[in-house]
Write an enzyme that holds these catalytic residues in place. Structure first.
Site, mmCIF file in Angstrom:
data_model
loop_
_atom_site.group_PDB
_atom_site.id
_atom_site.type_symbol
_atom_site.label_atom_id
_atom_site.label_comp_id
_atom_site.label_asym_id
_atom_site.label_seq_id
_atom_site.Cartn_x
_atom_site.Cartn_y
_atom_site.Cartn_z
ATOM 1 C CE1 TYR A 434 0.760 0.029 4.394
ATOM 2 C CE2 TYR A 434 -1.633 -0.532 4.774
ATOM 3 C CZ TYR A 434 -0.442 -0.200 5.240
ATOM 4 O OH TYR A 434 0.007 -0.075 6.622
ATOM 5 C CD GLU A 435 -0.781 4.947 1.661
ATOM 6 O OE1 GLU A 435 -0.738 5.725 0.896
ATOM 7 O OE2 GLU A 435 -1.624 4.692 2.437
ATOM 8 N N GLY A 436 1.694 2.874 -2.766
ATOM 9 C CA GLY A 436 2.236 2.869 -3.912
ATOM 10 C C GLY A 436 3.103 1.478 -3.735
#
Length: 593
Positions: A434-436
């Site tokens: 997550y978050e890239g």
């Protein structure tokens, strides 16, 4: 059951002997005297070990419930959340104007590691709120700040970020959520978002969603995306709660880990939203939150590795298994403890050298944020922009690896849920996604960050390493051989990789992109090498002065030598992979996979 003890002594060493925060010219750092930071860290450590850690397995086993449209968090979460609020912890490094304590980010990051190490899923509720509040602080109108920030800083209201949709994740230009303008200046938001951490719960009276959506008639793709504030419950300007907004939970996602956090599918059906920032500039506003979140996720990777390591050490010292090949160390017992065996020591030293190096890297990164924000230092801003994908990608990849190694110490017991080690591995796994996702972090590093401002920031990093090495060359020959020379060699490997990209990437971009993941790890190792060299220098200085705990500093030097001899040479492997180019990577046709 697992335990957690906050590494307060190590943080104090980093703050006051490596980063020398109280001597810094960054505004607010003069307040960070050892007595003050020690008191804050000690109290945060107590909350982490006594309040949050006992709920970690509870959250994992119970998870969140979704019944009759209502999301309920695991037993004990609400009471613990109230304790966090009462102590003012959510607003530790937020502005005083909105109820925060205005402490520097470097202290907030250290405290955040403690809380996340004790209970990652729980800490995400306030962490996401912090990020959403930061976005409103940076891009909101005065009225928006006055309406939302006092409640969010106090965590009376929590916050989320809504990006991903069922058909698009990284490529946000494909999103379908719409924002229809209304005569009163608001917008009607319609669409569905998935993977929304802390999307709904019973911990706060309101949830403030930051939602990416497209205004009809805007530019195609990512250039047509705008960001909106969408409250779960509508509010008056004075914060009085009104009617329920048109946003609801479709379901709670069933996940591999972080079960104590309510990851929701959110349905927006003509929900009232308010533009945050400028029209069609939503990504600019959202990246304020995303960049903060990426650094927070980097910290999570470190925190889970630290927690897993602590328990692995306990088990290795307690579990009797086999005899030391050089002679029995526990002659009165049926076997020696696991920790006598070289392979167990290798495993534990891998973990110890990573978590302590990563903590130094993380806090140095936080100090760059403080210098950027508080001193308006463009050089620091450029450097932390460069480092963000390295911090996020390297610390979460390696942090996950370390939880697996900690699990391995337990043998079969590490695979059994009652021992609790699998939770660290399962919870850490999401940090790589997550978050890239980390592959995207590597592409961002090589495709965007290296060339930023004509390569000024990466050249600044090389100069920083060069300056350190030059000054350290004047110390003892032993220090030079053990720390300076390995760092120089690793830095040269990093520079050679960058040169390969320059010479080959323009002709065939795949040559650069195929090596991006290795480059991110190569860069991470060099950063940890620099951190360990700095820590070793500080430890030697302390021993030379005859002050402090000699055992602590000698242990630090021993761990530093381990990293330099056993981990830092990985830069040569990464360089060899990078210089092999893209030909073998791209050789197979898609239908041959």
């Amino acid at each position: 059951m697992p335990r957690y003890t906050a590494p307060t002594k190590d943080v104090q060493f980093l703050l006051h002997e490596v980063l020398n925060v109280s001597d810094s010219d960054v505004p607010g750092y003069s307040d960070l005297e050892p007595e003050f930071t020690g008191a804050v860290l000690e109290e945060a450590g107590k909350i982490a070990s006594q309040v949050l850690q006992p709920l970690n397995s509870v959250g994992d086993q119970e998870g969140c419930r979704f019944e009759n449209g209502v999301v309920t968090t695991p037993a004990g979460f609400k009471q613990a959340f109230e304790q966090m609020k009462d102590g003012g912890w959510p607003g530790l490094d937020m502005p005083e104007a909105f109820g925060g304590q205005n402490m520097p980010s470097v202290l907030g990051t250290a405290v955040g590691e403690f809380f996340s190490g004790a209970n990652q899923a729980f800490t995400m509720y306030q962490g996401l709120t912090h990020g959403a509040a930061s976005a409103i602080l940076a891009h909101g109108t005065d009225a928006q700040k006055a309406t939302y920030l006092p409640k969010m800083v106090a965590c009376d209201w929590t916050g989320t970020m809504n990006l991903t949709e069922p058909h698009c994740g990284t490529d946000l230009g494909l999103m379908r959520t719409k924002a229809e303008p209304q005569e009163d200046g608001s917008y009607k938001i319609t669409g569905q978002k998935i993977f929304i951490s802390a999307g709904d719960h019973d911990l706060a009276e309101n949830v403030i969603h930051l939602v990416l959506a497209k205004i009809p008639g805007g530019p195609d793709g990512i250039k047509g995306v705008s960001l909106f504030i969408v409250p779960k419950i509508m509010t008056d300007e004075d914060g009085t709660l009104g009617a329920r907004n048109g946003v609801s939970v479709g379901k709670i996602e069933e996940k591999m880990g972080i079960h104590g956090n309510s990851t929701c599918v959110m349905d927006y059906e003509g929900a009232t939203g308010f533009l945050l920032g400028a029209e069609h500039k939503g990504m600019r506003s959202m990246f304020t939150m995303m960049n903060e979140a990426r650094l927070g996720v980097a910290m999570q990777g470190l925190a889970q590795a630290e927690a897993a390591y602590q328990n692995a050490v306990d088990y290795a010292k307690d579990r009797l298994q086999g005899r030391d090949v050089t002679g029995a160390k526990n002659p009165d017992g049926p076997a020696d403890p696991l920790i006598v065996h070289p392979d167990i020591r290798r495993n534990l030293m891998d973990q110890k050298s990573f978590v302590e190096g990563a903590r130094a890297f993380m806090l140095w990164g936080a100090s760059l944020i403080d210098r950027s924000h508080r001193s308006h230092d463009a050089q620091a801003e450029g450097l932390i922009s460069l480092m963000t994908p390295v911090l996020k990608g390297f610390l979460t990849d390696k942090g996950y690896d370390m939880t697996v190694q900690a699990q391995q110490i337990y043998g079969g017991h590490g695979y059994i849920e009652e021992w609790g080690m699998s939770q660290y591995t399962r919870d850490a796994r999401i940090t790589m996604i997550y978050e890239g996702a980390n592959g995207v972090q590597a592409l961002d590093l090589v495709g965007r960050k290296l060339a930023q401002n004509g390569g000024k920031h990466v050249m600044g990093f090389f100069e920083m390493v060069k300056t350190f090495c030059k000054e350290a060359d004047e110390t003892s020959d032993t220090f030079k051989a053990q720390f300076v020379d390995p760092l120089k060699a690793a830095s040269k490997n990093l520079q050679a990789a960058g040169m390969y990209f320059m010479q080959n990437g323009m002709k065939n971009p795949n040559h650069a992109l195929a090596g991006s993941y290795d480059f991110m790890h190569l860069f991470g190792h060099v950063c940890l090498g620099l951190m360990w060299a700095r820590m070793a220098q500080s430890a030697e200085n302390a021993l030379s002065s005859g002050t402090g705990d000699a055992t602590f500093y000698e242990t630090k030097l021993t761990t530093a030598r381990y990293y330099m001899t056993r981990q830092l040479p990985a830069t040569a492997l990464h360089l060899a992979r990078i210089q092999s180019g893209a030909d073998t990577v791209m050789a197979l046709d898609a239908d041959l996979f």
